[in-house]
Design a protein around this motif. Structure first.
Motif, PDB file in Angstrom:
ATOM      1  N   ASP A   1       0.787  -1.194   0.000  1.00 23.91           N
ATOM      2  CA  ASP A   1      -0.079   0.089  -0.093  1.00 23.91           C
ATOM      3  C   ASP A   1       0.964   1.157  -0.059  1.00 23.91           C
ATOM      4  N   ALA A   2       2.134   1.157  -0.357  1.00 23.47           N
ATOM      5  CA  ALA A   2       3.015   2.275  -0.336  1.00 23.47           C
ATOM      6  C   ALA A   2       2.459   3.165  -1.703  1.00 23.47           C
ATOM      7  N   LYS A   3       2.643   4.682  -1.333  1.00 27.43           N
ATOM      8  CA  LYS A   3       2.517   5.301  -2.510  1.00 27.43           C
ATOM      9  C   LYS A   3       3.719   5.868  -2.985  1.00 27.43           C
ATOM     10  N   LEU A   4       4.075   5.375  -4.103  1.00 25.83           N
ATOM     11  CA  LEU A   4       5.607   5.533  -4.659  1.00 25.83           C
ATOM     12  C   LEU A   4       5.208   6.502  -5.773  1.00 25.83           C
ATOM     13  N   LEU A   5       6.452   7.465  -6.092  1.00 26.12           N
ATOM     14  CA  LEU A   5       5.986   8.234  -6.944  1.00 26.12           C
ATOM     15  C   LEU A   5       7.388   8.752  -7.860  1.00 26.12           C
ATOM     16  N   ILE A   6       7.471   8.773  -9.049  1.00 23.95           N
ATOM     17  CA  ILE A   6       8.631   9.366  -9.911  1.00 23.95           C
ATOM     18  C   ILE A   6       8.246  10.664 -10.281  1.00 23.95           C
ATOM     19  N   VAL A   7       8.945  11.765 -10.252  1.00 24.98           N
ATOM     20  CA  VAL A   7       8.350  13.033 -10.925  1.00 24.98           C
ATOM     21  C   VAL A   7       9.361  13.247 -11.867  1.00 24.98           C
ATOM     22  N   HIS A   8       8.906  13.035 -12.978  1.00 26.47           N
ATOM     23  CA  HIS A   8       9.575  12.988 -14.184  1.00 26.47           C
ATOM     24  C   HIS A   8       9.577  14.173 -15.241  1.00 26.47           C
TER      25      HIS A   8
END
Lengths: 299, 299
Positions: B26-33
């Motif tokens: 349930d982790a919210k993982l984000l790449i800001v690309h």
């Protein structure tokens, strides 16, 4: 039939280029020529602005550069503009590069290991296969025409095509086939002694070229040009300038190279669109002419 | 020996990408690309500035573009940066163009009549010979590596390589050979039904991609992104942004195209370097990850 022809030519060569154009021999004729169109947006916009002032009246386009389409749009909308091609075989900035118009594998001798043109005119000339040079410069001319540019003259970015007799012969052969005049000055004959031997009396060339150089301090810029214009000799002179704005793009493109850099080009822009320059042209009775007029001398 | 292997794979595929990375399901993982590095000086400088904020943590480079050398210099000086390649088969602006890295005569199906890549992804995909696509994208990767860029991932400018199964197969084959992850989102499977059939359990893909679109009004920009981040679902999301300054170069490059234009990119820059964005990431317990981590899952 041969002798009379030779005599006719011989008589003709005694005429100066000014006289061939229909001006008196002592007329002071000037082309104010901006190089490097197509290189960046900054160069295009500043040069077009200078054309609108009427004081800069000629320029030449770098076909391999990324902003070619922008200047081609201008050329199509302004067919009267005196636009030539600044045939390009070098890519001299380090953060901003360009390469050939023709297929890379056909012009390998012109390219560095990254597939761009080489950084300097001497490196370019030292490794260039003249046949590949011909292929590439013809491709540049054909691409310009395909985009609706009708070039009035040809010159050579960073002078690569004047670096050797072999390269100049290619340049002249292509120019003659295209019936376009080439930037050649009589004043260069002393330092490039192959020039008079390769040129024929039918070729059109001017008397001299003027340009500023990195030994001139920024605050002497206007003085340098004003002095040069006051001392202008009779005949056809081309003053070669480099216009752009001293903006972020141009600073980035020319980073670490103050010579011909962003501030340099902004100074050229300011001088050559100034009232001081306009007044000086009038005072000195200098007439602006273009390569289009010179091109009409070509049979 | 075959069955146990298949069983092991099958078990593995029940793990989410987040779990494969060692995070809870349930982790919210984000790449800001940030896309489009190398396109212009403005894009390079704004994106590097955003990287320094720590809030934009990934980007991809357009190898055929004129400002490649500038971003390659940054990549060599910052080997920890999460830089991929934005494989490029389109040249979408009209005043500012680029073409292939490989020899033009070997990739003729990718080019318009002026020797540039085509304007749109649909035109590019409709005429592209997949063999020539492979040649060109491999050439782009090799050129990037030759310039000292060590790409962490691959994606496709304007999505050209997702336009057909044949093109995506080429893309995936090249990426697998390079052992690099590809921008693919599970959320795309519904609209590109060839994706699941071509992908294997060993391929690494993310859950979804978020990006803004031209229907969002300029004054709703921050709201759009803040809402999307507040609603972020668990798993791996990539938010795709386009950074540049609203300056003369960028206005010139994107002239007559407000979508993805200079002002658009300035708005993206402002939001993704803002304290509001930083605070929201903390409040929502969102963890920034990179393609480098995803790439480590590739065997």
């Amino acid at each position: 039939m041969l002798l009379p022809l030779i005599e006719a030519r011989s008589q003709e060569t005694t005429k100066s280029t000014a006289e061939r154009l229909g001006y008196p021999r002592d007329a002071k004729l000037l082309i104010v020529h901006a190089d490097d169109l197509g290189m960046t947006h900054s160069v295009n916009v500043a040069t077009i602005k200078a054309f609108e002032s009427g004081l800069v009246n000629s320029g030449s386009i770098m076909v391999p550069c990324p902003w070619l389409s922008e200047i081609a749009t201008y050329a199509r909308a302004n067919p009267q503009a005196d636009l030539g091609l600044h045939l390009t075989l070098t890519s001299e900035w380090t953060q901003f590069r360009w390469g050939p118009v023709s297929s890379r594998d056909r012009v390998a001798s012109l390219l560095d290991k990254d597939g761009y043109f080489r950084l300097t005119e001497s490196e370019a000339a030292a490794s260039a296969d003249p046949k590949q040079v011909e292929l590439e410069i013809v491709a540049q001319i054909e691409k310009a025409r395909a985009l609706g540019i009708q070039p009035t003259h040809l010159d050579s970015h960073m002078g690569t095509l004047y670096q050797s007799k072999a390269l100049f012969e290619v340049f002249l052969r292509v120019a003659r086939a295209q019936k376009l005049p080439v930037r050649v000055a009589k004043a260069w004959f002393a330092r490039a002694d192959f020039l008079p031997s390769v040129l024929s009396p039918d070729d059109v060339y001017i008397d001299r070229v003027l340009d500023i150089n990195p030994t001139v301090a920024a605050n002497d810029w206007a003085n340098f040009y004003s002095d040069a214009i006051k001392k202008l000799e009779p005949g056809v002179t081309e003053i070669i300038i480099h216009l752009a704005y001293d903006d972020a793009e141009m600073q980035g493109a020319t980073a670490n190279h103050p010579a011909w850099g962003a501030a340099w080009r902004q100074r050229d822009f300011e001088y050559f669109t100034s009232d001081a320059f306009r007044k000086l042209l009038q005072e000195q009775n200098i007439k602006l002419i273009t390569w289009r007029e010179l091109g009409k001398l070509i049979k």
